[in-house]
Design a protein around this motif. Sequence first.
Motif, PDB file in Angstrom:
ATOM      1  N   ALA A  41       0.813  -1.212   0.000  1.00 33.93           N
ATOM      2  CA  ALA A  41       0.000   0.000   0.000  1.00 33.93           C
ATOM      3  C   ALA A  41       0.850   1.267   0.000  1.00 33.93           C
ATOM      4  CB  ALA A  41      -0.936   0.003   1.216  1.00 33.93           C
ATOM      5  N   TYR A  45       2.892   5.845  -3.155  1.00 30.17           N
ATOM      6  CA  TYR A  45       3.433   7.083  -2.599  1.00 30.17           C
ATOM      7  C   TYR A  45       4.933   7.157  -2.837  1.00 30.17           C
ATOM      8  CZ  TYR A  45       4.081  10.771   0.924  1.00 30.17           C
ATOM      9  OH  TYR A  45       4.396  11.935   1.566  1.00 30.17           O
ATOM     10  N   ARG A 217      10.526  14.559   3.404  1.00 31.47           N
ATOM     11  CA  ARG A 217       9.560  13.480   3.204  1.00 31.47           C
ATOM     12  C   ARG A 217      10.234  12.260   2.595  1.00 31.47           C
ATOM     13  NH1 ARG A 217       6.706  17.393   3.630  1.00 31.47           N
ATOM     14  NH2 ARG A 217       4.985  17.284   5.081  1.00 31.47           N
ATOM     15  N   MET A 221      10.202   8.669   4.243  1.00 30.54           N
ATOM     16  CA  MET A 221       9.628   7.547   3.517  1.00 30.54           C
ATOM     17  C   MET A 221      10.609   6.391   3.441  1.00 30.54           C
ATOM     18  SD  MET A 221       6.703   7.328   2.737  1.00 30.54           S
ATOM     19  CE  MET A 221       6.053   5.720   2.353  1.00 30.54           C
TER      20      MET A 221
ATOM     21  N   VAL B   6      -2.656  10.379  -2.511  1.00 31.13           N
ATOM     22  CA  VAL B   6      -1.856   9.250  -2.043  1.00 31.13           C
ATOM     23  C   VAL B   6      -1.222   9.580  -0.691  1.00 31.13           C
ATOM     24  CG1 VAL B   6      -0.100   7.594  -2.725  1.00 31.13           C
ATOM     25  CG2 VAL B   6      -1.250   8.932  -4.465  1.00 31.13           C
ATOM     26  N   THR B   7      -1.352   8.677   0.260  1.00 25.49           N
ATOM     27  CA  THR B   7      -0.652   8.829   1.535  1.00 25.49           C
ATOM     28  C   THR B   7       0.300   7.646   1.691  1.00 25.49           C
ATOM     29  OG1 THR B   7      -2.094   7.508   2.948  1.00 25.49           O
ATOM     30  CG2 THR B   7      -2.804   9.758   2.505  1.00 25.49           C
ATOM     31  N   PRO B   8       1.238   7.733   2.638  1.00 25.72           N
ATOM     32  CA  PRO B   8       2.174   6.617   2.803  1.00 25.72           C
ATOM     33  C   PRO B   8       1.459   5.316   3.142  1.00 25.72           C
ATOM     34  CG  PRO B   8       2.972   8.516   3.977  1.00 25.72           C
ATOM     35  CD  PRO B   8       1.604   8.866   3.491  1.00 25.72           C
ATOM     36  N   GLU B   9       0.271   5.390   3.709  1.00 25.01           N
ATOM     37  CA  GLU B   9      -0.399   4.159   4.120  1.00 25.01           C
ATOM     38  C   GLU B   9      -1.335   3.597   3.052  1.00 25.01           C
ATOM     39  OE1 GLU B   9      -1.744   5.169   7.993  1.00 25.01           O
ATOM     40  OE2 GLU B   9       0.236   4.823   8.819  1.00 25.01           O
ATOM     41  N   LYS B  10      -1.976   4.470   2.278  1.00 27.45           N
ATOM     42  CA  LYS B  10      -2.788   3.957   1.180  1.00 27.45           C
ATOM     43  C   LYS B  10      -3.214   5.056   0.205  1.00 27.45           C
ATOM     44  CE  LYS B  10      -7.053   4.185   3.802  1.00 27.45           C
ATOM     45  NZ  LYS B  10      -7.617   3.609   4.955  1.00 27.45           N
ATOM     46  N   ASP B  62       0.025  18.363   5.696  1.00 30.63           N
ATOM     47  CA  ASP B  62       1.059  18.851   4.780  1.00 30.63           C
ATOM     48  C   ASP B  62       1.295  17.885   3.635  1.00 30.63           C
ATOM     49  OD1 ASP B  62       2.668  20.879   6.802  1.00 30.63           O
ATOM     50  OD2 ASP B  62       1.792  19.125   7.777  1.00 30.63           O
ATOM     51  N   GLY B  63       1.712  18.436   2.530  1.00 34.88           N
ATOM     52  CA  GLY B  63       2.011  17.570   1.410  1.00 34.88           C
ATOM     53  C   GLY B  63       2.355  18.371   0.170  1.00 34.88           C
ATOM     54  N   PHE B  64       2.260  17.711  -0.971  1.00 39.51           N
ATOM     55  CA  PHE B  64       2.592  18.355  -2.232  1.00 39.51           C
ATOM     56  C   PHE B  64       1.508  18.083  -3.253  1.00 39.51           C
ATOM     57  CE2 PHE B  64       6.496  17.311  -0.083  1.00 39.51           C
ATOM     58  CZ  PHE B  64       7.124  18.552  -0.083  1.00 39.51           C
ATOM     59  N   GLU B  66       0.862  18.074  -7.456  1.00 43.21           N
ATOM     60  CA  GLU B  66       1.493  18.128  -8.761  1.00 43.21           C
ATOM     61  C   GLU B  66       0.404  18.113  -9.819  1.00 43.21           C
ATOM     62  OE1 GLU B  66       4.480  15.273 -11.339  1.00 43.21           O
ATOM     63  OE2 GLU B  66       2.673  14.524 -10.413  1.00 43.21           O
ATOM     64  N   THR B  73      -1.868  14.970  -8.870  1.00 44.38           N
ATOM     65  CA  THR B  73      -1.483  14.035  -7.820  1.00 44.38           C
ATOM     66  C   THR B  73      -1.249  14.817  -6.542  1.00 44.38           C
ATOM     67  OG1 THR B  73      -0.296  12.810  -9.507  1.00 44.38           O
ATOM     68  CG2 THR B  73       0.042  12.129  -7.240  1.00 44.38           C
ATOM     69  N   LEU B  75       0.293  14.324  -2.849  1.00 46.11           N
ATOM     70  CA  LEU B  75       1.020  13.469  -1.915  1.00 46.11           C
ATOM     71  C   LEU B  75       0.883  14.110  -0.552  1.00 46.11           C
ATOM     72  CD1 LEU B  75       4.434  12.804  -3.691  1.00 46.11           C
ATOM     73  CD2 LEU B  75       2.551  11.238  -3.453  1.00 46.11           C
ATOM     74  N   THR B  76       0.305  13.408   0.384  1.00 49.17           N
ATOM     75  CA  THR B  76       0.147  14.003   1.702  1.00 49.17           C
ATOM     76  C   THR B  76       0.391  12.954   2.779  1.00 49.17           C
ATOM     77  OG1 THR B  76      -1.402  15.131   3.173  1.00 49.17           O
ATOM     78  CG2 THR B  76      -2.346  13.644   1.567  1.00 49.17           C
ATOM     79  N   ASP B  77       0.765  13.451   3.975  1.00 44.13           N
ATOM     80  CA  ASP B  77       1.064  12.512   5.064  1.00 44.13           C
ATOM     81  C   ASP B  77      -0.199  11.835   5.561  1.00 44.13           C
ATOM     82  OD1 ASP B  77       3.575  13.379   4.808  1.00 44.13           O
ATOM     83  OD2 ASP B  77       3.607  14.622   6.598  1.00 44.13           O
TER      84      ASP B  77
END
Lengths: 283, 139
Positions: A41, A45, A217, A221, B6-10, B62-64, B66, B73, B75-77
């Motif tokens: 998952a 990212y 980040r 990551m 999109v986050t780091p977890e899903k 926070d994030g980015f 694009e 897209t 991208l965020t925590d």
Amino acid sequence: MASTQQLTRRIKTAQNISKTTKAMQMIAASKLKKAQDAALASRPYVEKLFVITGQLTKGIEKALLPVYMKKPKQKGKTLFVVIAPDKGLCGGLVTNLARELLRQSKADDFFLTIGKKIESPVARMTKNIVASFPFGTTSPTYNTIYPITKIIDEQFLSGKVDKVVLLSTHFINMFSQKPTITNLLPITPSEEDTNEKFQFQLFEPDLESILPDLLKRYMRMILFQEILESYLAEQSARMISMQNATNNAKEIIEELKLEYNKTRQAKITSEILDITGGMTATS
Amino acid sequence: MTLDIVTPEKIIFQGDVDEIYVNTADGEIGILPHHINLFTKLIPGELKLKLLGKEQYMAITDGFLEVNNNKVTILTDYAIHAEDIEVEKVMEARKKAEEILKKKESRITKQEFALAEAAFKRAVAELKVANHKHKRPMH
């Protein structure tokens, strides 16, 4: 030869152990599935972040290079971030990690430990422990890495260390896990993804102020990925070692049962002999 | 245009949208189809999507962001749909963060302050988004 009473007690113990290890094996198997899902998952990212970082840092001027990408000095010190499980019973995983750490590190390097099991081996090795964090026994969440990266940040930005590496266990397959070193800081974005053209026309506010945040980040990551990987390795190691333990316990039970039956038979035989002996004596 | 959150977890959201409104470091921006290719930094707050006249709200940290040839897209925590926000839990988190922030400077480290501040901002953003839940015309 042990008495039958002793043998039944030992059989019972072995049965209890095999039940426990069987349960632990099953728990590890279900956690393993979750760990695999979590690793999958996080991939979208990571891929996106790596591509963007690669594109943005490509061809950046040396003077503008963010502090996270500064090349290390010749004699600089290294911070080792060691990632290990909180719980044991996972085969030689922790021992292998400790051995690898001993081989790779120098006495005056600094250390940060994640996971209770690696704390004491590292403490025996060195006094330069910056911080220790628990790993947790459930699937790691992204929240847990904020305090860790904060400390890594401090160490690196203050210039105390000029290189940060991660030591974690990688999942090769179900039967083998390997301690692996990963470079965390300074950041060197992978070159392969940077072939695509630089395609952003507009930056808000501007590239120089976005880049440090982006690289932060990137660093988080990489750390998170390694933690997920370690968790995966831990669960697979535990599953296999518990499976072996269950099998061993079963073997012991078999042996003990055989011995128990032999003892029992010997006892009966000797009793019959006693009785017949008595009978011939009285007749 | 398509949007991926999109986050780091899903992956939180994936699909077509007509309009996106989001908070960046320089203020709120709106993105419509054929927006110029853009890369920007996001701050914690509310994210509004419009699809076929229907609105959808999300809270993000926070994030980015694009924009690349009609592909957006984010991208965020951390991101959460308005309907998934548990108000009581968030209130609790806000209270906890507030208590830490109120402490005397000498009794709190910089990191603790920063972490609490981030938690506070996130809670405020979530509460704001959660308020939209009731007047949401979707579903």
